[in-house]
Design an enzyme around this catalytic site. Structure first.
Site, short mmCIF file in Angstrom:
data_model
loop_
_atom_site.label_atom_id
_atom_site.label_comp_id
_atom_site.label_asym_id
_atom_site.label_seq_id
_atom_site.Cartn_x
_atom_site.Cartn_y
_atom_site.Cartn_z
N SER A 12 49.16 72.40 -52.04
CA SER A 12 48.32 72.65 -50.86
C SER A 12 46.96 73.12 -51.33
CB SER A 12 48.95 73.71 -49.96
OG SER A 12 47.96 74.19 -49.08
N HIS A 37 48.31 67.94 -50.44
CA HIS A 37 48.61 68.49 -49.11
C HIS A 37 47.34 69.13 -48.55
CE1 HIS A 37 51.26 70.02 -45.93
NE2 HIS A 37 50.57 71.15 -46.02
N ASP A 39 45.57 71.00 -45.48
CA ASP A 39 45.86 71.84 -44.31
C ASP A 39 44.66 71.94 -43.39
OD1 ASP A 39 48.59 72.87 -44.65
OD2 ASP A 39 47.79 73.70 -46.52
N MET A 41 43.25 73.56 -40.03
CA MET A 41 43.48 74.66 -39.08
C MET A 41 42.25 74.82 -38.19
SD MET A 41 45.20 77.46 -41.60
CE MET A 41 46.47 77.00 -42.78
N HIS A 71 48.09 67.77 -42.81
CA HIS A 71 48.94 68.62 -41.98
C HIS A 71 48.05 69.21 -40.89
CE1 HIS A 71 51.41 72.64 -41.81
NE2 HIS A 71 51.42 71.99 -40.67
N MET A 73 47.20 71.39 -38.01
CA MET A 73 47.55 72.59 -37.22
C MET A 73 46.44 72.76 -36.21
SD MET A 73 48.85 74.81 -40.48
CE MET A 73 48.01 73.71 -41.63
N MET A 142 58.32 74.11 -41.57
CA MET A 142 57.56 75.28 -42.00
C MET A 142 58.53 76.39 -42.35
SD MET A 142 54.45 74.31 -41.79
CE MET A 142 53.80 75.87 -42.40
N ASP A 180 57.25 73.58 -46.40
CA ASP A 180 55.89 74.12 -46.56
C ASP A 180 55.90 75.62 -46.28
OD1 ASP A 180 53.17 74.59 -46.61
OD2 ASP A 180 52.69 73.27 -44.94
C1 DX5 Z 1 50.37 77.33 -44.12
C2 DX5 Z 1 50.06 75.99 -44.74
C3 DX5 Z 1 50.60 75.84 -46.10
C4 DX5 Z 1 50.09 76.82 -47.12
C5 DX5 Z 1 51.23 77.09 -48.06
O1 DX5 Z 1 50.07 77.30 -42.75
O2 DX5 Z 1 50.56 74.94 -43.94
O3 DX5 Z 1 50.47 74.50 -46.57
O4 DX5 Z 1 48.99 76.39 -47.86
O5 DX5 Z 1 50.83 78.08 -48.95
P1 DX5 Z 1 51.87 78.80 -49.91
O6 DX5 Z 1 52.49 77.75 -50.76
O7 DX5 Z 1 50.98 79.73 -50.66
O8 DX5 Z 1 52.87 79.50 -49.03
ZN ZN Z 2 50.62 72.86 -44.78
#
Ligand code: DX5
Ligand code: ZN
Length: 231
Positions: A12, A37, A39, A41, A71, A73, A142, A180
């Site tokens: 990620s 990956h 992310d 947000m 991903h 969110m 998750m 994840d």
């Molecule tokens: C959290 C993200 C993850 C995050 C995971 O909302 O979707 O992808 O980066 O981070 P670690 O591996 O540090 O838990």
């Molecule tokens: Zn993620």
């Protein structure tokens, strides 16, 4: 498990150094990672704000050819699905609670030539899959509440993984099962035994550069793969 699974590791980039993101992605792929990956947000669906389609497109222009796993969110999701298709994403996953029309959003992803997936928060039931197993290429569980890297793996996710694995096996479909949140060398084997085949890890990878080579992550990736080899 009857047949050995094709395990994939997906760092990620949330935990990468954003000031030199292209090089970070190059470094982690050169060190043996499989999938990027990514992310997304929005400070609305989750309490954090990260990166969007322009950054995905920039990574493609930089020369990244590995699969990019976006991903989302975000809420709403449909417009950003189109933007990520145009930006070169390979997988696009979203949270079913964030879409008014889950079936339509999945179809939008497939129509754009990308692989589609649903993401399940720790308290979100897998029943969202009941009528759409034929429209998903990936199921992402998750194992933390979404929004931040570096949180601890929620142990109850192991039972949920077993349940998701049973659904995939019963469907007979080629669907990846991704995990994840809080994945690290110490727990990846147990997570694989519960049924996951695709492993997101942010802080566990990007906080573990090789001691002697600051631009390489081979050491931690090898440690993760060694654990998977024991499954
Ligand atoms: C959290 C993200 C993850 C995050 C995971 O909302 O979707 O992808 O980066 O981070 P670690 O591996 O540090 O838990
Ligand atoms: Zn993620």
């Amino acid at each position: 498990m009857a047949t050995p699974r094709d395990f994939k590791i997906a760092p990620s980039i949330l935990s990468a150094n954003f000031a030199r993101l292209g090089e970070e992605v190059d470094d982690v792929l050169a060190s043996g990672a499989d999938i990027v990956h990514f992310d997304v947000m929005d400070n609305h669906y989750v309490p954090n704000l990260t990166i969007g389609p322009m950054v995905c497109e920039a990574l493609r222009k930089h020369g990244v050819t590995a699969p990019i796993d976006a991903h989302l969110m975000v809420k709403p999701v449909d417009r950003l699905i189109g933007d990520f298709i145009d930006a070169g994403a390979s997988y696009i996953t979203f949270h079913p609670e964030a879409s008014e029309h889950v079936d339509r959003s999945l179809q939008l992803i497939r129509d754009g030539g990308c692989k589609s997936g649903l993401v399940f928060n720790p308290a979100t039931p897998l029943s969202y899959l009941d009528y759409v197993m034929d429209k998903v290429d990936m199921i992402l569980l998750m194992s933390v509440n979404p929004g931040f890297g570096g949180q601890a793996f929620i142990p109850g996710t192991l039972d949920k993984l077993r349940e998701a694995r049973a659904r995939i096996d019963a469907s007979g479909r080629d669907i990846r099962l991704e995990i994840d949140g809080g994945v690290k060398v110490e727990n990846i084997a147990e997570i694989a035994r519960a049924g996951a085949d695709t492993f997101v890890a942010g802080s566990a990878i990007f906080k573990a550069r090789n001691a002697d080579e600051p631009h390489r992550y081979d050491g931690v990736l090898k440690a993760l793969r060694d654990e998977l080899a024991s499954v």
